[in-house]
Design an enzyme around this catalytic site. Sequence first.
Site, PDB file in Angstrom:
ATOM      1  N   ASP A 197      -8.273   3.008   1.267  1.00  0.00           N
ATOM      2  CA  ASP A 197      -8.233   3.560  -0.092  1.00  0.00           C
ATOM      3  C   ASP A 197      -7.687   4.996  -0.085  1.00  0.00           C
ATOM      4  O   ASP A 197      -6.870   5.384  -0.928  1.00  0.00           O
ATOM      5  CB  ASP A 197      -9.646   3.519  -0.692  1.00  0.00           C
ATOM      6  N   ASN A 244      -7.908  -8.041   3.630  1.00  0.00           N
ATOM      7  CA  ASN A 244      -8.182  -9.114   4.581  1.00  0.00           C
ATOM      8  C   ASN A 244      -8.475  -8.498   5.945  1.00  0.00           C
ATOM      9  O   ASN A 244      -7.602  -7.841   6.534  1.00  0.00           O
ATOM     10  CB  ASN A 244      -6.972 -10.053   4.695  1.00  0.00           C
ATOM     11  N   LYS A 258      -8.780  -9.056   9.584  1.00  0.00           N
ATOM     12  CA  LYS A 258      -8.282 -10.128  10.458  1.00  0.00           C
ATOM     13  C   LYS A 258      -8.849 -10.055  11.874  1.00  0.00           C
ATOM     14  O   LYS A 258      -9.028 -11.067  12.534  1.00  0.00           O
ATOM     15  CB  LYS A 258      -6.749 -10.084  10.493  1.00  0.00           C
ATOM     16  N   ARG A 298       2.364   2.548 -15.891  1.00  0.00           N
ATOM     17  CA  ARG A 298       1.275   3.333 -15.261  1.00  0.00           C
ATOM     18  C   ARG A 298       0.747   2.666 -13.995  1.00  0.00           C
ATOM     19  O   ARG A 298      -0.166   3.172 -13.366  1.00  0.00           O
ATOM     20  CB  ARG A 298       0.131   3.524 -16.275  1.00  0.00           C
ATOM     21  N   LYS A 299       1.287   1.503 -13.626  1.00  0.00           N
ATOM     22  CA  LYS A 299       0.741   0.756 -12.486  1.00  0.00           C
ATOM     23  C   LYS A 299       1.542   1.006 -11.200  1.00  0.00           C
ATOM     24  O   LYS A 299       2.767   0.919 -11.198  1.00  0.00           O
ATOM     25  CB  LYS A 299       0.745  -0.747 -12.794  1.00  0.00           C
TER      26      LYS A 299
END
Length: 238
Positions: free
Chosen positions: A160, A182, A184, A205-206
């Site tokens: 993050d 994920n 792994k 905005r994404k």
Amino acid sequence: MLRSCAARLHAVGALRGLRGCARPWARSSGPAPEFFHEDHSLPKPSWSKDMRLLFDQFMKKCEDGSWIHLPSYNYTLFQRSQDISAFIHAYLPTASKLINEEKLLQAKIFTRNFEDGLGFEYVMFYNDVEKRVVCVFEGGPYLQGMPGCLHGGAIATMIDATVGTSAMIAEGIVMTANLNINFKRPVPLCSVVLINSQLDKIEGRKLFISCNVQSVDEKTLYTEATSLFIKLDPEKQV
Ligand SMILES: CCCCCCCCCCCC(=O)SCCNC(=O)CCNC(=O)[C@H](O)C(C)(C)COP(=O)(O)OP(=O)(O)OC[C@H]1O[C@@H](n2cnc3c(N)ncnc32)[C@H](O)[C@@H]1OP(=O)(O)O
């Protein structure tokens, strides 16, 4: 291009509380307290050989300007309480009703507040042409999950932070809307890994940013992730 890159890094600096940056929500001025001056992403005696080696390799890549070393501080956002308050009222008015502003004075970035070598040790580098942020990360003994392994939450935190840094460089004030991970292979505790993030696209905005976590020799793929960040809109009541 260098100019626009510098402007965006400037924005990241503002988010991290660096001095002298333009902060439209800030109501006060003046020198920052001393604690802002310590860059926690520089080599420390507690760093492992691998961590130091990778740091040196990336610093070498910085010499021609293709990569940039990103400084990192242990206090967040703003050095003065009224700045924090102004920011929250401007961008997070709904949350502001529940936030204890007295406690905010004690706020710190949690990845930067373990004793050296025990928690999160990391340094990030940015490549503007490739829109990549790479984080060299070593999770210390206080981040154990399963015996001998790094806690998944610690991995998620650093993913993050890495994709978030990429999003902030691109668009300034953003928040994570979605983080899909994920796991792994287990990450050995106290090993150094590379977190590679790539800004894939921006739609309004994404911001869509993908990421993987690999061993230093790149032979083991530990983790893959995709993320969605949203640029905050002060006109909206988030
Ligand atoms: C400091 C230095 C430290 C150093 C730097 C360290 C970096 C660390 C980064 C950490 C960042 C965090 O952890 S942040 C903390 C965790 N995140 C949060 O708490 C965020 C909580 N969520 C929210 O506040 C909100 O949902 C927002 C702000 C994300 C979005 O709200 P909004 O602004 O009202 O936007 P909204 O209209 O809903 O959505 C805009 C568009 O995005 C889409 N959209 C929104 N959410 C999603 C979603 N989950 N999945 C798919 N799509 C979505 C919508 O459909 C819409 O698409 P369309 O109709 O336009 O097509």
